[in-house]
Structure formats: structure tokens, C-alpha cells
Design a protein around this motif. Structure first.
Motif, mmCIF file in Angstrom:
data_model
loop_
_atom_site.group_PDB
_atom_site.id
_atom_site.type_symbol
_atom_site.label_atom_id
_atom_site.label_comp_id
_atom_site.label_asym_id
_atom_site.label_seq_id
_atom_site.Cartn_x
_atom_site.Cartn_y
_atom_site.Cartn_z
ATOM 1 N N GLU A 44 0.832 -1.195 0.000
ATOM 2 C CA GLU A 44 0.000 0.000 0.000
ATOM 3 C C GLU A 44 0.874 1.257 0.000
ATOM 4 O O GLU A 44 0.712 2.152 -0.823
ATOM 5 N N ILE A 45 1.835 1.272 0.916
ATOM 6 C CA ILE A 45 2.667 2.459 1.063
ATOM 7 C C ILE A 45 3.710 2.540 -0.058
ATOM 8 O O ILE A 45 4.167 3.617 -0.431
ATOM 9 N N GLN A 46 4.064 1.378 -0.654
ATOM 10 C CA GLN A 46 5.075 1.397 -1.719
ATOM 11 C C GLN A 46 4.452 1.718 -3.075
ATOM 12 O O GLN A 46 4.998 2.497 -3.850
ATOM 13 N N TRP A 47 3.325 1.104 -3.366
ATOM 14 C CA TRP A 47 2.701 1.333 -4.669
ATOM 15 C C TRP A 47 2.079 2.719 -4.756
ATOM 16 O O TRP A 47 1.772 3.190 -5.845
ATOM 17 N N SER A 48 1.850 3.368 -3.598
ATOM 18 C CA SER A 48 1.349 4.735 -3.674
ATOM 19 C C SER A 48 2.514 5.714 -3.727
ATOM 20 O O SER A 48 2.333 6.921 -3.653
ATOM 21 N N SER A 49 3.742 5.194 -3.837
ATOM 22 C CA SER A 49 4.907 6.056 -4.063
ATOM 23 C C SER A 49 5.197 6.109 -5.554
ATOM 24 O O SER A 49 4.570 5.411 -6.344
#
Lengths: 554, 307
Positions: free
Chosen positions: A399-404
């Protein structure tokens, strides 16, 4: 205020019978021992059955492998190789069934039992304290050290029971009773020392993870010290270094040989001393506190970890080191025993035929088989490593990586680089190690390069595993782990044992592993090309789907 | 007058199997403002945010994020946004400091001075491994990473979940500063006080649909205020006025609710009755919210499966 409380509580206290300090501290030990048994009996029973059961199985298989005294004498001549001495201990009395049992199994049981007591002591000690359950118990009518004492007593008794069960197992298979009891005693003794090691580790570390790591490190160091001692032996006597290792104490009982009892006194004294120290430490510390400070990590991420490939590498650092060590040890072991095994194996034996294939040269056939077995190990590493793509999503970290600011394709590709490149290195390394040890056995140091190259032929297959995992992680994210490991299991069975089951050639010769040209076969490029095409299709489709589907929520 | 929207969502729909998670949702965040996003668990807040982050693909409707398409232009847009999830999961064997650096590097705007500043304000030890962090501390890692970034738009999904009251205060300051710097914020929350304090506009959703949206002032204006008066005379005359509801007279004390449009008439009538004391309370956000969610409605909403 506190004096008033003390004064008031003095009255009922005086009414109770005065017990000694230690008796106070141990109040409730009996109840807690029952409590620990109640919560762990199944776990203990499984360990007991596995460890003692192995004794029966190994004696049985070795008896059929070496049916006559002449067979055993022949084995005794070749048993003492540096690889055997380093890995499983210095062979002695190798001409007896009991001696062979020790070569094949003693180290496995001793290490297995040590790990069992380490994990279970910490599970019922530090882990309970960490979870806060100990606090609940200790706030009741319970001695300060009662829970720990009960824990150590239960698992010391467990070590003794496992030792006795192994003795009984050996006696039931017709081995001499005196040797069997010394062997069982040596297991119990080593197990008891590691109860003490785990007891101290549980005082030092604040987390059960840390305590397990600490105690396992002591076990690993003990193993290495005795390995050095066993390799630097004079005749069949290990060097004096062995006395620095609790595992060495157990080995020096030389069961089925001289049957010495007195090294067990060292184990008894060592374990008691360690538990005593742990007791003293526990009396001095606060509940929940560890004596070692929590390990802190870096405040900032290095330039390497800030890259995607570097991050992936960092997250797998521990497992990568573990696999590398395993591959080196395995390669050296296989290479070291190949020559000796060929001398023992009869070429017309159907089992030999099944493993070495149709090769006329049994030695090359066997070495080729070992290279494939190593490639299967490397493939297991590749599955585990690439599985991070699925695991990150399942854990909710995507979640936190793909929204980067990174596309999913680049993100996944970075996680494919590590297994792809590392498998290349591990294959070369495993081949080189087989070649190195084999070369040492036949006095031909040039073997290393030849084996490393032959091993590299499995690289496309390793990449196919990368493609398989990516494909499954993208298309069936929730079932991916089960499916990929299931496929791997089937492929291992078909590749290793397909001939034994009498399966048709078109099955056994066409798995991703058996299709690769072996050391003893003529090299053909076609299977490698086919596998490479499969890699590109599976990986390409996987990435395409991954980019287009919804993220799976944790 | 033209307004630029940081987020502009119209008629958004999304299904998970047979569950309709979003059913024509509308949501606007004006550039440079803080927008509150209210709704109980399972009403579709997180789904909406995940669609805006390009993690999920909408089935229908339009969504524009900083002028781009949240699915097609995801990577480019993500350089300009930062996100704090309601339940932050981190790599257990990396430290908080490492994680913040990695997130900053991914966006490409890592500024260690700003990071240090926010670490100090949130009182977070960056040398501890994420494994040993509490829920609140994991939340702080994500908050520090988001506030320290230069992102134009912050998505904060129930970000104060695990924070203590002291840290909630720090959080409030940080959001106010972000707005002062000209950034836009979408704040999804359960906490009415937080939204009332921070947000310029509010969107209330239910079952994947927008049921109320606008500035807090507008919303209140459309609703009834509660008036409590102390009267010497009989308040019965008030009941006859169009727009007065729920009148309760208890001795000298009278309370009723009144539509804002009826207020001039009510005040005239009241003056004649000789009031000794008068208190008028605008509806709280909680009242506005609960108007759409009776106890029963709220219970039903828990049945809606989350993605």
C-alpha cells in the motif's frame, strides 16, 4: 506510608510457617510444572517420537546397507573423511552398527534436541514474559523464580526422557545396552546444558526472538568448535579443543566405543551452573526487563537501501547468508563423499541406476545427480526469495510502496533481480564446491571450474522459478505460495525419484531440472532455449497482470 | 470564479464481487484546503482513497487527481502526493529512520532536516526496529514521512488512530502548517472534534454514496439550531410558528429546534414573551452526521464487507 503497610502485613505473615528464601522463591513450582506440561505435552511428544524414531529408522536402514561384518569393515576404511568429521563428528568404532549409528545420527539428534529445548524453554520463559502473561501469574501467590524453575525442570526432564527413549530404541533394535545407555546419556547431557544456555539467554535478552538468537548462536559456536577439534584429530582422537564445546562433551562419551560415563559429569555440572547463574540473574532484574540493551539500528537508510534492488537485498540479507552457507556446506559434502559412495555402490544395483541415470560412468552420473540436487536447493531459495513479491502484498506493505512514485512493474522487477542474480552466483558456488571437494578427493584441483560451468546450465531453470512465482503472485495472489511450492514439490519428486517410481521417460526426462543436460550427457542448447522462452512468457504475463489488477488488501 | 480542485471525484463506483463498495460517490478537495471525509467503517472511505492512489481501479465515474488520471498517471502523480494509512504496516527488521528515508527516496524529495524536525515533534526514536514499535509509533513513522515530504496533496486515512492526546495536538499543528504552506489535505476520520477543528469542507458518506458535503458553515446553515430560553410567559405561542420543532417547556425553561430560515420570525415572537436568557447552539458535526446514521443505520453499515 510504606512502613505502615509493612507493619500491617507483618501480622498475617507471622502466622504463616516461615520457609527459607529459596522455598519462598520457588513457591508453586509443582503447579507450574503441571501447567507447562499441560500446554506443551503435544509439542514434546512430537519431538520425542521424531528423535527416537530416527534412531530406529537409521539402525534399520544401515543394517540393510551393511548386512555383513565385511561390509562394515569396508565402510570403516572409507568413513573417516574430513567432510564427515567436520559435519557429523569424528568416526570411531565405524566397524560396528552402533558406531555407524553415531556417524549417521548422533549429531542430528544432539543438535535437534538442543534446538528443541532452546525453543521450548524460551517459549515458556521469555516469550511468556514478553506477552505479559508472566505478570499475571507473578501477581498471584507465586514465588519469584517459580515459573523459571518449573520451566527449566520440565525441559531438563524432557532431555532425560528423550535420551532414555533413544537408548530404548537402540536396545530394541538389538544394539548393546551399555553403548545405548551411554548414547542416550550423551543426548540428555547435551540437552541439559542447552536448557542452561536458554535459561541464561532468557535473562539477557528482552524478546524471545533475541533469546532464541542468542542461545542458537551459542549452539552454533559449540558446533563449530567441535568441528575444528574433530578435523584436527590425531588418529580417532579429537583435538583438546573439543573440551571447550558442550557438544564435544557429549561426543567424548564415545558410546559403542569405550563407553565413558565421566564426560556426562561435565554436562551435569555445566547445566547446573548455567541454571544457577540464570537464577541469580533473575533475582536481580525487574520483570519484563532484559539485561542486554535492546539493539538499535541505523538512524538513516544508506544509499544502497534507498534503491529498490538494495532494499530487496537488505530485506533478504539474513536468508541470503543462510542459503549461501548451506549451499557451500552441501556442495563440499556431496563432492567429498562422491568418490567414497561410488566405491561402495554396485553399478548394477537398480537404485544406483535410478539415481545416476543411464550413464556408463557411475562417478560422473552421481556427480551430475548431486549438481541437480544442488540446483533444486537453489530453486528453493529462488522460490522463497521471489515470494517477497506476494508476501509484501499479503502483509499490507505494498500500500505504502505502490502509492509512491514507482510503477508496479519496476517495483516487482527490482524484487526479481535478487533471486535472478543470486541464483547465478549460488549455482556457480555450489558447482565449484562440489568440484573443489571432489577434486581434493581425487587430487585434481582443476575440477572446480568444470563443475561450476556444468552447474550454471541450471540457471534458466532457476529463472523459470522466478517467472513462476511472479506469474502466480500476479494472477492468483492469495493462493500463490501454496501453488508455487506445490509445483516445486511435484517437480522435485519427479526429478529425483521419477525413475524409482517407474514413471515413463517422457515425464522424468522433461522436468525443468532433468531436461537440462547433465554433467555426464552431451550438451544440447535446445532445452535451455525452451526454458528461457517459458521464463519470458511467465514473467511477462505476470508483470502485465500485476500492473493492471487491483491491489489485494491485507 | 474558477476553483482548482486537487481532488475531483464524480459518480465513482466500485464493486468487490457482489458487494457494492462505492455507489456514485462525489468528493471534491479544493486546492490549498483541508477536506474532511466522514463515514463509519465500511462506508467506502478507504476504498475511495485507494482508487485515488491508483491501488484499485474504479468501475465507473470520474476521478481527477491534481489534473491527472489516478490510475493511468499513477507514477507521475505519486511524486506529488503523500499517504498515511489507517493501519501502517512496515518492514519489521528496518528501523523507523530507514523506512522514512526509503519512502522519501521513492518520492524523490527526501529532506533530512525536515525529517529530523518532524521526528522531534512527534517524539519518535528512529533507531528502533519497526518490529518493536507500537501501533501509534508505526503511525508516527508514516506521518513523519508524509509531513516531511514536499507533496502537494496529503491523503490521511484515520491517521490519529493510535496517537495519544499530546500527539493528536502535534498532528493538528502539522495539518494547519501544511495548509499554510499551500498544500491540500484529504483527512478521513472518525473524530468529529478533529474534523471540526481542521477542515474547511466536509464530505459525509454512507454506503458508498455522498450524503452531505460543503463547508461546515454551509452545512450548519441548512440545519436547525437548538435554542434554549428562559421565559416568564407561556411559550405555547412559539409552537404555532412555522419552522419550530421539538418544543419542550419545563417550568421556565423552554427548548426547541428551529430552521435557520425561521429564525427572524422566532426572535420577534420571543421578544414579545420577555426572555430572561437565551442560548442558541448550531448543530455539531456529530449531530449532522448522526442525522444520517441512526443507531440502526450504523449497525447495518458494519455488515458491509471491507475490500
Amino acid at each position: 506510608m510504606s512502613t505502615r503497610v509493612a507493619a500491617r502485613s507483618a501480622a498475617p505473615d507471622a502466622a504463616l510457617p516461615r520457609a527459607g528464601v529459596l522455598a519462598d522463591a520457588a513457591l508453586g513450582v509443582g503447579i507450574l510444572m503441571r501447567f507447562i506440561l499441560r500446554r506443551n505435552w503435544l509439542r514434546m511428544l512430537i519431538w520425542l517420537i521424531v528423535l527416537a524414531g530416527m534412531v530406529v529408522l537409521v539402525i534399520d536402514s544401515q543394517r540393510s546397507l551393511f548386512p555383513t561384518q565385511a561390509d562394515r569393515d569396508a565402510y570403516a576404511k572409507v568413513a573417516n573423511t574430513p567432510a564427515i568429521a567436520a559435519l557429523t563428528g569424528l568416526p570411531y568404532a565405524a566397524g560396528t552398527l552402533g558406531g555407524i549409528l553415531n556417524i549417521k545420527l548422533w549429531m542430528t539428534v544432539a543438535i535437534g534436541l538442543s534446538f528443541a529445548v532452546i525453543f521450548m524453554v524460551n517459549r515458556n520463559g521469555r516469550a511468556e514474559e514478553e506477552s505479559g502473561r508472566t505478570e499475571l501469574l507473578r501477581s498471584g501467590v507465586l514465588g519469584k523464580n517459580a515459573y523459571s524453575l518449573a520451566n527449566w525442570l520440565v525441559f531438563s526432564a524432557f532431555a532425560v526422557v528423550v535420551g532414555l527413549a533413544c537408548s530404548a530404541a537402540a536396545i530394541s533394535q538389538g544394539l548393546p545396552a551399555d553403548g545405548a545407555f551411554v548414547m542416550g546419556g550423551s543426548f540428555a547431557g547435551v540437552g541439559f546444558v542447552f536448557v542452561g544456555v536458554a535459561a541464561i539467554a532468557g535473562q539477557l535478552a528482552r524478546t524471545s526472538r533475541g533469546a532464541n538468537a542468542l542461545a542458537s548462536t551459542v549452539l552454533a559456536v559449540s558446533y563449530l568448535i567441535r568441528a575444528v577439534a574433530d578435523v584436527n584429530a590425531t588418529d580417532d582422537r579429537a583435538s583438546w579443543l573439543t573440551w571447550l564445546s558442550p557438544i564435544g562433551w557429549g561426543q567424548q562419551t564415545r558410546s559403542y566405543g569405550e563407553n565413558l560415563w565421566w564426560p556426562l559429569l561435565l554436562c551435569l555440572a555445566g547445566g547446573t551452573l548455567l541454571c544457577g547463574i540464570a537464577l541469580a540473574l533473575e533475582r536481580r532484574r525487574d520483570l519484563g526487563a532484559g539485561l542486554l540493551p535492546d539493539r538499535v539500528g541505523p538512524r538513516t537508510a544508506s544509499a544502497l537501501v534507498r534503491t529498490q534492488v538494495g532494499l530487496s537485498l537488505r530485506l533478504q540479507r539474513g536468508s541470503l547468508i543462510g542459503w549461501t552457507v548451506g549451499i557451500i556446506v552441501g556442495g563440499l559434502f556431496f563432492g567429498g563423499v562422491a568418490k567414497a559412495m561410488v566405491d561402495l555402490l554396485k553399478p548394477d544395483n537398480p537404485i544406483t541406476q535410478a539415481f545416476v541415470g543411464g550413464s556408463t560412468n557411475v562417478l560422473d552420473g552421481l556427480l551430475g545427480f548431486f549438481l541437480m540436487a544442488n540446483a533444486l536447493l537453489v530453486a528453493a531459495f529462488v522460490l522463497q526469495s521471489t515470494d517477497s513479491i506476494r508476501a509484501e502484498e499479503a502483509a499490507g506493505r505494498t500500500e505504502i510502496q505502490w502509492s509512491s512514485a514507482i510503477s508496479r512493474v519496476r517495483w516487482a522487477a527490482a524484487r526479481m533481480v535478487v533471486p535472478a542474480v543470486a541464483s547465478l552466483g549460488l549455482l556457480a558456488l555450489s558447482g565449484a564446491c562440489v568440484g573443489l571437494a571432489y577434486g581434493a578427493a581425487v587430487d585434481d584441483p582443476s575440477q572446480s571450474g568444470r563443475f561450476a560451468l556444468a552447474s550454471l546450465a541450471y540457471w534458466p531453470t532457476a529463472l523459470l522459478m522466478v517467472g513462476l512465482v511472479v506469474f502466480c503472485a500476479a494472477v492468483i495472489p492469495r493462493a500463490a505460495a501454496a501453488v508455487t511450492w506445490g509445483i516445486y514439490g511435484v517437480v522435485v519428486i519427479l526429478s529425483m525419484f521419477g525413475d524409482l517410481f517407474g514413471l515413463p521417460d517422457w515425464v522424468t526426462k522433461n522436468t525443468p531440472f532433468t531436461a537440462v543436460p547433465r554433467l555426464d550427457e552431451t550438451f544440447t542448447i535446445l532445452p535451455l532455449v525452451v526454458i528461457t522462452v517459458l521464463v519470458l512468457v511467465a514473467g511477462g504475463v505476470g508483470l502485465w497482470v500485476l500492473q493492471r489488477r487491483d491491489m489485494v488488501s491485507a | 470564479m474558477t476553483t482548482t480542485f486537487a481532488v475531483d471525484v464524480r459518480g465513482l463506483t466500485k464493486r468487490f464481487g457482489t458487494t457494492r463498495a462505492l455507489d456514485g460517490l462525489n468528493l471534491q478537495v479544493e486546492a490549498g484546503t483541508v477536506a474532511g471525509f466522514l463515514g463509519p467503517n465500511g462506508s467506502g472511505k478507504s476504498t475511495t482513497i485507494r482508487i485515488l492512489l491508483g491501488l484499485l481501479r474504479a468501475d465507473g465515474g470520474e476521478a481527477t487527481l491534481l489534473g491527472g488520471d489516478p490510475w493511468r498517471d499513477a507514477v507521475q502523480l505519486h511524486r506529488r502526493i503523500a499517504y498515511v494509512a489507517g493501519d501502517v504496516t512496515l518492514w519489521p527488521n528496518l528501523t523507523g529512520g530507514q523506512t522514512i528515508d526509503i519512502l522519501g527516496s521513492l518520492r524523490g524529495d527526501l529532506d533530512r532536516d525536515r525529517v529530523d524536525d518532524f521526528l522531534a515533534r512527534f517524539d519518535l526514536d528512529p533507531t528502533k526496529k519497526a518490529r518493536s514499535y507500537s501501533k501509534g509509533n508505526r503511525q508516527k513513522v508514516a506521518l513523519v514521512a508524509a509531513f516531511a515530504s514536499r507533496a502537494e496533496l496529503l491523503f490521511l486515512d484515520e491517521p490519529t488512530n493510535g496517537l495519544d492526546p499530546l500527539m493528536e495536538g502535534v498532528f493538528t499543528e502539522c495539518v494547519a502548517e501544511a495548509r499554510a504552506e499551500g498544500r491540500s489535505v484529504l483527512l478521513s476520520s472518525h473524530i468529529f472534534a478533529e474534523v471540526e477543528k481542521l477542515c474547511d469542507t466536509v464530505t459525509i458518506i454512507r454506503d458508498g454514496r455522498t450524503v452531505e458535503s460543503g463547508t461546515l458553515k454551509d452545512l450548519r446553515h441548512l440545519k436547525r439550531s437548538t435554542v434554549t430560553v428562559t421565559l416568564d410567559s407561556d411559550p405555547a405561542a412559539l409552537e404555532a410558528i412555522d419552522g419550530v420543532h421539538d418544543l419542550i417547556a419545563d417550568g421556565g425553561h423552554t427548548s426547541f429546534t428551529v430552521d435557520s430560515v425561521a429564525l427572524p420570525r422566532v426572535l420577534t415572537a420571543l421578544a414579545a414573551l420577555g426572555p430572561r436568557d437565551l442560548v442558541s447552539t448550531p448543530p455539531s458535526l456529530e449531530e449532522l452526521f448522526l442525522r444520517h446514521y441512526g443507531v440502526h443505520a450504523a449497525a447495518d453499515d458494519h455488515e458491509v464487507a471491507r475490500p
